[in-house]
Scaffold this active site. Structure first.
Site, PDB file in Angstrom:
ATOM      1  N   TYR A 142     -83.796  15.953 -47.150  1.00 43.48           N
ATOM      2  CA  TYR A 142     -83.265  14.676 -47.647  1.00 43.48           C
ATOM      3  C   TYR A 142     -84.013  13.487 -47.049  1.00 43.48           C
ATOM      4  O   TYR A 142     -84.111  12.439 -47.667  1.00 43.48           O
ATOM      5  CB  TYR A 142     -81.781  14.541 -47.285  1.00 43.48           C
ATOM      6  CG  TYR A 142     -80.812  15.136 -48.265  1.00 43.48           C
ATOM      7  CD1 TYR A 142     -80.881  16.478 -48.632  1.00 43.48           C
ATOM      8  CD2 TYR A 142     -79.796  14.356 -48.821  1.00 43.48           C
ATOM      9  CE1 TYR A 142     -79.983  17.024 -49.511  1.00 43.48           C
ATOM     10  CE2 TYR A 142     -78.889  14.896 -49.709  1.00 43.48           C
ATOM     11  CZ  TYR A 142     -78.980  16.221 -50.052  1.00 43.48           C
ATOM     12  OH  TYR A 142     -78.073  16.753 -50.930  1.00 43.48           O
ATOM     13  N   LYS A 189     -83.001  30.145 -44.388  1.00 45.38           N
ATOM     14  CA  LYS A 189     -83.960  30.916 -45.188  1.00 45.38           C
ATOM     15  C   LYS A 189     -85.105  31.267 -44.246  1.00 45.38           C
ATOM     16  O   LYS A 189     -86.270  30.902 -44.473  1.00 45.38           O
ATOM     17  CB  LYS A 189     -84.399  30.068 -46.400  1.00 45.38           C
ATOM     18  CG  LYS A 189     -85.228  30.825 -47.433  1.00 45.38           C
ATOM     19  CD  LYS A 189     -84.451  31.811 -48.272  1.00 45.38           C
ATOM     20  CE  LYS A 189     -85.377  32.606 -49.163  1.00 45.38           C
ATOM     21  NZ  LYS A 189     -84.710  33.701 -49.901  1.00 45.38           N
ATOM     22  N   ASP A 221     -79.655  32.589 -50.032  1.00 42.25           N
ATOM     23  CA  ASP A 221     -79.416  33.215 -51.342  1.00 42.25           C
ATOM     24  C   ASP A 221     -78.305  34.258 -51.242  1.00 42.25           C
ATOM     25  O   ASP A 221     -77.394  34.318 -52.078  1.00 42.25           O
ATOM     26  CB  ASP A 221     -80.709  33.808 -51.924  1.00 42.25           C
ATOM     27  CG  ASP A 221     -81.529  34.612 -50.914  1.00 42.25           C
ATOM     28  OD1 ASP A 221     -81.174  34.613 -49.720  1.00 42.25           O
ATOM     29  OD2 ASP A 221     -82.518  35.243 -51.326  1.00 42.25           O
ATOM     30  N   ASP A 245     -75.215  21.123 -48.841  1.00 42.01           N
ATOM     31  CA  ASP A 245     -74.816  20.401 -50.055  1.00 42.01           C
ATOM     32  C   ASP A 245     -74.488  21.410 -51.162  1.00 42.01           C
ATOM     33  O   ASP A 245     -73.448  21.322 -51.828  1.00 42.01           O
ATOM     34  CB  ASP A 245     -75.969  19.485 -50.489  1.00 42.01           C
ATOM     35  CG  ASP A 245     -75.638  18.679 -51.721  1.00 42.01           C
ATOM     36  OD1 ASP A 245     -74.522  18.148 -51.788  1.00 42.01           O
ATOM     37  OD2 ASP A 245     -76.494  18.587 -52.631  1.00 42.01           O
ATOM     38  N   ASP A 249     -70.494  22.767 -52.633  1.00 40.26           N
ATOM     39  CA  ASP A 249     -70.035  22.643 -54.027  1.00 40.26           C
ATOM     40  C   ASP A 249     -69.634  24.016 -54.557  1.00 40.26           C
ATOM     41  O   ASP A 249     -68.626  24.160 -55.254  1.00 40.26           O
ATOM     42  CB  ASP A 249     -71.143  22.073 -54.931  1.00 40.26           C
ATOM     43  CG  ASP A 249     -71.046  20.563 -55.090  1.00 40.26           C
ATOM     44  OD1 ASP A 249     -70.597  19.904 -54.131  1.00 40.26           O
ATOM     45  OD2 ASP A 249     -71.415  20.041 -56.161  1.00 40.26           O
TER      46      ASP A 249
HETATM   47  C1  IPM Z   1     -72.653  14.981 -51.216  1.00 43.83           C
HETATM   48  C2  IPM Z   1     -73.389  14.363 -52.377  1.00 43.83           C
HETATM   49  C3  IPM Z   1     -74.551  13.537 -51.826  1.00 43.83           C
HETATM   50  C4  IPM Z   1     -75.480  14.479 -51.096  1.00 43.83           C
HETATM   51  C5  IPM Z   1     -75.304  12.707 -52.883  1.00 43.83           C
HETATM   52  C6  IPM Z   1     -74.396  11.798 -53.654  1.00 43.83           C
HETATM   53  C7  IPM Z   1     -76.454  11.941 -52.275  1.00 43.83           C
HETATM   54  O1  IPM Z   1     -73.810  15.331 -53.272  1.00 43.83           O
HETATM   55  O2  IPM Z   1     -72.172  14.246 -50.347  1.00 43.83           O
HETATM   56  O3  IPM Z   1     -72.544  16.216 -51.191  1.00 43.83           O
HETATM   57  O4  IPM Z   1     -76.326  15.118 -51.718  1.00 43.83           O
HETATM   58  O5  IPM Z   1     -75.355  14.584 -49.872  1.00 43.83           O
HETATM   59 MG    MG Z   2     -73.084  17.278 -52.858  1.00 47.43          MG
END
Ligand code: IPM
Ligand code: MG
Length: 372
Positions: A142, A189, A221, A245, A249
């Site tokens: 990032y 990884k 993975d 990240d 999710d």
């Molecule tokens: C998160 C979001 C952020 C990230 C974005 C909005 C930059 O997806 O907080 O998980 O990738 O960290």
């Molecule tokens: Mg995110």
């Protein structure tokens, strides 16, 4: 306790959900005699619109002079579909994380008993899941050097980590594991990436200070597969920025909705609390977004200041709302008329009347008073 809280509700559904978290915090302040003061500031697309900067100076200085930050969401489709935009809303959030040194992002993932049937995953797989993801937040790909060739046909993003960056979050993850089920899984990884090999080496060394905690390794993975095959095997998951990240999710599916997942981003000096979901542009202004992630982020804020009873009351209120289906459409199969603000009001009411056994829960979804 007196707390000055900076409110950066941001874009899309950010303001709607953050307002419900503020309702909960105001109710807690009233109930427990605290003094919470809120000051708002712009961030993200709305800040670009207002002053061409996704993180205006005033916003950053408000954050630095506040005790904590409550963050909403960031992002707008007009930038998502425009890869050549030089100024992007997300830069505001990334800069905020970096400037405030918020290197550890803690994302709890829980399968709520009352929501087991709402997840697309089978009940017996998710039941009992309780994971705490420790995502490194201010390093890696990032923040590494970015490159785009002059003819714009070649691009790269550098993933760089230092020993110090790895050590500091690793200590937090192991300390957390000591108060949980004493297991840390490092997701990396290391079969391919040099940066991952450094993570393995440093984490293995730090682990020697925590002999009561088991350390396990998984390639990312495989971890992605294990997360939905057998999520109960995880206690604390420690990982670098981008893997965290993605994995978080994915893990949100376990709980039934990404709208339930809260997070705390902490460093040595500052702390910010934010839902893990994005700005959900399609839902903006419709009063349908799930405010629970934001409300649970407020509970994490209270825990950060060791206001454990207060946080517990918010969690009880949330569990009650889930149990009674006082929830937004993303997880509600029973009622289709429950709005973001209605969920917020229910939680507020519950906090103010936690011991009221006369609460009229049966008709609550009709929008009637909660108290009879
Ligand atoms: C998160 C979001 C952020 C990230 C974005 C909005 C930059 O997806 O907080 O998980 O990738 O960290
Ligand atoms: Mg995110």
């Amino acid at each position: 306790m007196e707390l000055n809280i900076a409110v950066l509700s941001g874009d899309g559904i950010g303001p709607e959900v953050t307002n419900q978290a503020i309702k909960a915090l105001n109710a807690i302040a009233l109930e427990f005699n605290h003094n919470f003061k809120f000051k708002t500031a712009d961030v993200g697309a709305v800040a670009i619109d207002n002053c061409n900067d996704p993180l205006p100076k005033d916003t950053l200085s408000l954050c630095k002079t506040s005790d904590a930050i409550l963050f909403g969401a960031i992002g707008h489709p007009k930038y998502d579909n425009n890869p050549s935009a030089k100024v992007r809303p997300e830069q505001g959030l990334l800069k905020l994380r970096k400037e405030l040194g918020l290197y550890a992002n803690i994302r709890p993932v829980k399968a709520y008993q009352t929501l087991l049937d709402k997840s697309p995953l089978k009940k017996h797989i998710i039941e009992g899941t309780d994971i705490s993801i420790y995502r490194e937040l201010t390093g890696g790909i990032y923040f590494g050097e970015k490159y785009l060739s002059e003819d714009e046909n070649v691009a790269s993003d550098l993933c760089m980590y230092s020993r110090e960056e790895i050590e500091r979050i690793t200590h937090l993850a192991f300390k957390a594991a000591q108060n949980r089920r004493r297991k840390v899984t490092l997701v990396d990884k290391a079969n391919v990436l040099e940066s991952s090999r450094l993570w393995r080496k440093v984490v293995t060394e730090v682990a020697k200070d925590y002999k009561d905690v088991e350390l396990d390794f998984l390639f990312v993975d495989n971890a992605a597969m294990q997360m939905i095959l057998n999520p109960k095997q995880f206690d604390v998951v420690l990982t670098e920025n981008m893997f965290g990240d993605i994995i978080s999710d994915e893990a949100s599916v376990i709980g039934g909705s990404i709208g339930l997942l809260a997070s705390a981003s902490v460093g040595d000096k500052y702390a910010m609390f934010e839902p893990i979901h994005g700005s959900f542009p399609q839902a903006t202004g419709k009063d349908i977004a799930n405010p629970i992630a934001s409300i649970l982020s407020a509970a994490m804020l209270l825990e950060h200041f060791e206001l454990f009873n207060e946080a517990k009351l918010i969690r009880m209120a949330v569990e009650k709302s889930l149990k009674l289906d006082i929830t937004t459409p993303d997880i509600n199969t029973k009622y289709d008329n429950i709005t973001t603000s209605r969920v917020g009001e229910f939680i507020e009411d519950f906090i103010l009347n936690p011991n009221d056994t006369n609460m009229n829960f049966t008709n609550i979804h009709l929008g009637q008073s909660t108290i009879i």
